[in-house]
Write a protein that holds these residues in place. Sequence first.
Motif, PDB file in Angstrom:
ATOM      1  N   THR A  64       0.837  -1.188   0.000  1.00 11.74           N
ATOM      2  CA  THR A  64       0.000   0.000   0.000  1.00 11.74           C
ATOM      3  C   THR A  64       0.880   1.248   0.000  1.00 11.74           C
ATOM      4  O   THR A  64       2.104   1.179   0.139  1.00 11.74           O
ATOM      5  CB  THR A  64      -0.911   0.030   1.233  1.00 11.74           C
ATOM      6  OG1 THR A  64      -0.110   0.196   2.406  1.00 11.74           O
ATOM      7  CG2 THR A  64      -1.704  -1.258   1.343  1.00 11.74           C
ATOM      8  N   HIS A  65       0.207   2.426  -0.119  1.00  8.94           N
ATOM      9  CA  HIS A  65       0.951   3.690  -0.132  1.00  8.94           C
ATOM     10  C   HIS A  65       1.657   3.952   1.192  1.00  8.94           C
ATOM     11  O   HIS A  65       2.590   4.740   1.254  1.00  8.94           O
ATOM     12  CB  HIS A  65       0.009   4.846  -0.473  1.00  8.94           C
ATOM     13  CG  HIS A  65      -1.073   5.039   0.529  1.00  8.94           C
ATOM     14  ND1 HIS A  65      -2.292   4.449   0.430  1.00  8.94           N
ATOM     15  CD2 HIS A  65      -1.109   5.771   1.680  1.00  8.94           C
ATOM     16  CE1 HIS A  65      -3.044   4.795   1.451  1.00  8.94           C
ATOM     17  NE2 HIS A  65      -2.347   5.591   2.226  1.00  8.94           N
ATOM     18  N   ILE A 113       5.374  -1.621  -4.923  1.00  9.33           N
ATOM     19  CA  ILE A 113       3.954  -1.281  -4.808  1.00  9.33           C
ATOM     20  C   ILE A 113       3.438  -0.858  -6.172  1.00  9.33           C
ATOM     21  O   ILE A 113       4.208  -0.634  -7.111  1.00  9.33           O
ATOM     22  CB  ILE A 113       3.721  -0.154  -3.777  1.00  9.33           C
ATOM     23  CG1 ILE A 113       4.494   1.109  -4.183  1.00  9.33           C
ATOM     24  CG2 ILE A 113       4.124  -0.600  -2.380  1.00  9.33           C
ATOM     25  CD1 ILE A 113       4.282   2.286  -3.239  1.00  9.33           C
ATOM     26  N   SER A 140      -0.727   3.116  -5.977  1.00 12.17           N
ATOM     27  CA  SER A 140      -0.346   3.382  -4.592  1.00 12.17           C
ATOM     28  C   SER A 140       0.673   4.507  -4.518  1.00 12.17           C
ATOM     29  O   SER A 140       0.656   5.315  -3.586  1.00 12.17           O
ATOM     30  CB  SER A 140       0.222   2.112  -3.942  1.00 12.17           C
ATOM     31  OG  SER A 140      -0.775   1.119  -3.810  1.00 12.17           O
ATOM     32  N   GLU A 168      -1.205   7.730  -4.895  1.00 10.69           N
ATOM     33  CA  GLU A 168      -1.910   8.036  -3.651  1.00 10.69           C
ATOM     34  C   GLU A 168      -0.952   8.603  -2.610  1.00 10.69           C
ATOM     35  O   GLU A 168      -1.264   9.578  -1.917  1.00 10.69           O
ATOM     36  CB  GLU A 168      -2.584   6.770  -3.109  1.00 10.69           C
ATOM     37  CG  GLU A 168      -3.351   6.971  -1.813  1.00 10.69           C
ATOM     38  CD  GLU A 168      -4.566   7.866  -1.970  1.00 10.69           C
ATOM     39  OE1 GLU A 168      -5.101   8.318  -0.941  1.00 10.69           O
ATOM     40  OE2 GLU A 168      -4.987   8.117  -3.123  1.00 10.69           O
TER      41      GLU A 168
END
Length: 250
Positions: A14-15, A49, A53, A56
């Motif tokens: 994820t970010h 990632i 992501s 973001e």
Amino acid sequence: MTTAAAGAAPRRRTHDALLKDIEADLRAGKIKVGDRLPGERTLAESYGISRASVREAIRILDAMGVVRSSVGSGPTSGAIVVSDPSAGLSSALRLHVASNRLPVEDIVQTRILLETWTARAGAEREGGDAERGQAAQLLEAMDHPEVDRAAFHELDARFHVALSSLAGNEVMATVMESLSGSIVDYVKGSMDAMEDWPDVLEVLRTQHHGIFDAVQSRDGELAARLLREHIEWFYQRAGDATAPQAHTTT
């Protein structure tokens, strides 16, 4: 699923992974203000990632005032590390003020608490010639006979930030700028609603000069008292100007 696989730490996708690693790189000095972050594809591959992501994470860093993004492609595109802490704080506070979670009255009380402290500290502190010069220039601009409400509002906010900067405390100056930004719409709306604006303008100019003269004279207690009276007076007038409108819209 095998026991080894079940016990393995999940791979970050994820970010949050990028945010944490950029924070670590900033702390370690691997990334500095003015540096340009690698491109979206490179970051995605480096941190394992998705490009979504990465986008973001960059949007979050931009909103927090850590980077400034630019559109397009080529060597001038991408995100540059800028570190503008007041931008992120102002945006967050402004949203919470809009939601009525943070009352304007509480913001005003906090401003009084902090600005009176910075006035005392700024008056006693040696140096600060650049900030004093900036404050003097802002006073001169606010005294211009053709200054309109919008311009005066912007100059007024910058004047208070310049005064706060005299204390030499970067965190305090950042917080003060953020508090000012959090109620920018409220202040502007109040000024626009003041039918006796020319009279209010003259009072504000007089108050500003009195505060600045006290700081220049190294009289921190006087500067603090005048600041408190100035802020309380303005917000009283702001309440008087907007109260009829609030009544008619309910």
